[in-house]
Design an enzyme around this catalytic site. Structure first.
Site, PDB file in Angstrom:
ATOM      1  N   ASP A  12      -5.418 -16.863  16.788  1.00 26.41           N
ATOM      2  CA  ASP A  12      -4.204 -17.269  17.513  1.00 26.41           C
ATOM      3  C   ASP A  12      -4.073 -18.777  17.620  1.00 26.41           C
ATOM      4  OD1 ASP A  12      -3.753 -14.505  18.044  1.00 26.41           O
ATOM      5  OD2 ASP A  12      -5.181 -14.637  19.695  1.00 26.41           O
ATOM      6  N   LYS A  15      -1.855 -20.364  12.956  1.00 22.45           N
ATOM      7  CA  LYS A  15      -1.999 -20.480  11.491  1.00 22.45           C
ATOM      8  C   LYS A  15      -0.694 -20.157  10.776  1.00 22.45           C
ATOM      9  CE  LYS A  15      -5.384 -17.507  11.676  1.00 22.45           C
ATOM     10  NZ  LYS A  15      -5.641 -17.469  13.116  1.00 22.45           N
ATOM     11  N   GLY A  39      -1.538 -11.294  13.692  1.00 22.30           N
ATOM     12  CA  GLY A  39      -0.103 -11.402  13.957  1.00 22.30           C
ATOM     13  C   GLY A  39       0.309 -12.828  13.691  1.00 22.30           C
ATOM     14  N   HIS A  40       0.964 -13.076  12.571  1.00 23.41           N
ATOM     15  CA  HIS A  40       1.348 -14.443  12.224  1.00 23.41           C
ATOM     16  C   HIS A  40       2.843 -14.628  12.442  1.00 23.41           C
ATOM     17  CE1 HIS A  40      -2.437 -14.882   9.513  1.00 23.41           C
ATOM     18  NE2 HIS A  40      -2.691 -14.844  10.792  1.00 23.41           N
ATOM     19  N   GLN A 255      -7.362 -14.130  11.891  1.00 28.58           N
ATOM     20  CA  GLN A 255      -8.352 -14.297  12.963  1.00 28.58           C
ATOM     21  C   GLN A 255      -8.922 -15.729  12.936  1.00 28.58           C
ATOM     22  OE1 GLN A 255      -8.712 -11.096  11.020  1.00 28.58           O
ATOM     23  NE2 GLN A 255      -7.192 -10.483  12.494  1.00 28.58           N
TER      24      GLN A 255
HETATM   25  P1  IMP Z   1     -10.525  -5.784  15.923  1.00 26.22           P
HETATM   26  O1  IMP Z   1     -10.290  -6.810  14.866  1.00 26.22           O
HETATM   27  O2  IMP Z   1      -9.284  -5.010  16.253  1.00 26.22           O
HETATM   28  O3  IMP Z   1     -11.693  -4.896  15.643  1.00 26.22           O
HETATM   29  O4  IMP Z   1     -10.899  -6.542  17.283  1.00 26.22           O
HETATM   30  C1  IMP Z   1     -12.134  -7.226  17.456  1.00 26.22           C
HETATM   31  C2  IMP Z   1     -11.951  -8.477  18.303  1.00 26.22           C
HETATM   32  O5  IMP Z   1     -11.203  -9.427  17.563  1.00 26.22           O
HETATM   33  C3  IMP Z   1     -11.179  -8.252  19.604  1.00 26.22           C
HETATM   34  O6  IMP Z   1     -11.698  -9.114  20.588  1.00 26.22           O
HETATM   35  C4  IMP Z   1      -9.771  -8.663  19.242  1.00 26.22           C
HETATM   36  O7  IMP Z   1      -9.022  -9.084  20.367  1.00 26.22           O
HETATM   37  C5  IMP Z   1     -10.057  -9.817  18.294  1.00 26.22           C
HETATM   38  N1  IMP Z   1      -8.977 -10.048  17.329  1.00 26.22           N
HETATM   39  C6  IMP Z   1      -8.726  -9.357  16.197  1.00 26.22           C
HETATM   40  N2  IMP Z   1      -7.690  -9.885  15.543  1.00 26.22           N
HETATM   41  C7  IMP Z   1      -7.284 -10.950  16.256  1.00 26.22           C
HETATM   42  C8  IMP Z   1      -6.272 -11.937  16.053  1.00 26.22           C
HETATM   43  O8  IMP Z   1      -5.516 -11.937  15.076  1.00 26.22           O
HETATM   44  N3  IMP Z   1      -6.178 -12.895  17.023  1.00 26.22           N
HETATM   45  C9  IMP Z   1      -7.016 -12.942  18.089  1.00 26.22           C
HETATM   46  N4  IMP Z   1      -7.972 -12.044  18.315  1.00 26.22           N
HETATM   47  C10 IMP Z   1      -8.108 -11.058  17.398  1.00 26.22           C
END
Ligand code: IMP
Length: 467
Positions: A12, A15, A39-40, A255
């Protein structure tokens, strides 16, 4: 000239906006890791696009590649293609190519995510995942239970059905391991408290205690036909594009570094390689990536659970959340907020070989009287400037702050670096000194044009962070 855009914090960082601006200067935009957990947000003129799976090159008419390192939920892909079409962007097999080696996410993966989170919550604390089936997709991939895109589009209905039933068996086993009844499991999914998080999963639990394979298979078959024309050997395609056509590639990170499976704050991470190494495994090509841009938010945020040394559980934290509109683009969850942490930034620069910084959301700090920046931690009475692996140490880390004066001016309308308030420039210089990396882009505001690019050559700052 190839470019990578990588998050340096916990995701977040903004990017999407950086990629959006750079897309014009490249020919092909490539996603290499993660899935619809990302989420971009891309804002082009009056139009806002929130992209989860499709690279940000789409609104620019560029070629978009979803690499083999990405995990794809066909349902979400379908939604996104429709959303773009509704806004006048129709992707064709020429403009969207999906790796035949990428893995598929099915409704069973989503259930798997919920069960795993429930199980962890009982024993050691949940991760707080996005419940998009990401962890299970990579777990099943590593366990060799996964379904790749090539298998998905080339198998017979009977073969696919058997693969899906094998996944269903694994879900059943996990539920049994939980020591709860299937009914209790479905009740938990449908419970009021989890309504928002599990909305995507509920359609599969409405008629029976577990998913109806026939119904799911029918839906998947429809998506399979939609995906088929886009499937390609994207590694080979990229190699030809680079070597024979001299195309410029933009690698779009998802991420952030601290969510990387190997280098992040394990176990509170995502399950993919979001750092630079993920580009090579997630695309199947090798090229010299000259521009390695680390995206740094002017403060820090985190979604989900895990240690966060500079977290602010006070009015300032709330102000950053409200001013910065810090709510998840995928889940709508409020993000945790805190001051900038240069221990994290130095670590990210090292892990990714970052050679330029894009500083985002500077305007969120416009009204602050003073701004704190963490430059080291105190852990068990010792001053630490390197990012520790141990989560307990990180939980106990006391940030060592330097306080800088705020600038108390609106930066959102400033178009050149020179016109930034002196204190804002001092803040940027401080970041450069701490990270020994030049800040090339400064973003103050969500719009595309609210991005300052420093065209002048920036000297690599010499200061040692330990001094
Ligand atoms: P997962 O990717 O859904 O397995 O989540 C694992 C961890 O990564 C959690 O703490 C999510 O909130 C975090 N996470 C996954 N994708 C994002 C992202 O795009 N932005 C911020 N946090 C993310």
């Amino acid at each position: 000239m190839h470019t990578a855009v990588i998050g340096t914090q916990w995701g977040d960082e903004g990017k999407g906006k950086v990629v959006d601006n750079l897309a014009e200067k490249h020919d092909i935009v490539v996603r290499y890791a993660g899935g619809a957990n990302a989420g971009h947000t891309v804002i082009v003129g009056p139009q806002k696009y929130v992209l989860h799976l499709i690279p940000c090159g789409a609104p620019h008419g560029k070629i978009n590649i979803i690499g083999n390192g990405v995990v794809i939920n066909p349902d979400r892909l379908h939604e996104e293609l429709e959303m773009l079409q509704g806004k006048g962007i129709t992707l064709t097999p020429e403009t969207l190519k999906i790796s035949d080696r990428a893995h598929v996410i099915t409704p069973w993966h989503l259930l798997f995510d919920v069960i795993t989170e429930m199980h962890k919550a009982k024993r050691q604390g949940a991760i707080g995942t996005t419940l998009q089936g990401i962890g299970p997709a990579y777990e099943l991939k590593a366990g060799r239970h996964g379904i790749r895109i090539t298998d998905f589009v080339n198998s017979t209905d009977e073969e696919i059905k058997n693969k899906l039933l094998a996944l269903a068996d694994l879900v059943d086993i996990r539920i049994a391991q939980m020591g709860i009844s299937p009914t209790a499991f479905v009740d938990a999914i449908n419970a009021k408290e989890t309504e928002k998080m599990t909305a995507g999963i509920r359609p599969y639990t409405d008629t029976a205690w577990y998913i109806n394979p026939e119904k799911t298979l029918k839906a998947l078959k429809k998506h399979r036909e939609q995906i088929r024309p886009f499937v390609a050997d994207t590694g080979q395609y990229l190699e030809n594009a680079i070597l024979e056509q001299n195309k410029k590639i933009l690698f779009e990170g998802a991420q952030g570094t601290l969510l990387d499976l190997d280098h992040g704050t394990y176990p509170h991470v995502t399950s993919s390689s979001s750092t630079i190494g993920g580009i090579y495994t997630g695309t199947g090509i090798h090229c010299n990536i000259e521009n390695r841009i680390g995206v740094v938010k002017a403060y820090t945020t985190r979604v989900g659970k895990g240690a966060f040394p500079t977290e602010l559980n006070d009015e300032t934290g709330e102000r950053l959340r409200t001013t910065g509109d810090e709510y998840g683009a995928t889940t709508g969850r409020p993000r945790r907020t805190g001051w900038l942490d240069t221990v994290i930034l130095r670590y990210s620069v090292r892990v990714n070989g970052i050679n330029q910084i894009a500083l985002t959301k500077l305007d969120v700090l416009d009204k602050e009287e003073t701004i704190k920046v963490c430059i080291a931690y105190e852990i068990n009475g010792r001053k630490i400037t390197n990012f520790p692996a141990n989560e307990q140490e990180l939980e106990n880390a006391k940030p060592f702050y330097i306080t800088l004066p705020g600038w108390k001016k609106d930066t959102s309308k400033i178009e050149t670096y020179d016109k930034l308030p002196e204190n804002a420039k001092a803040y940027i210089r401080f970041i450069e000194e701490q990270t020994r990396t030049p800040v090339k882009y400064v973003s103050a505001g969500a719009r595309r044009d609210q991005l300052i690019i420093r065209e002048t050559k920036i000297e690599q700052p010499p200061l040692d962070p330990d001094e």
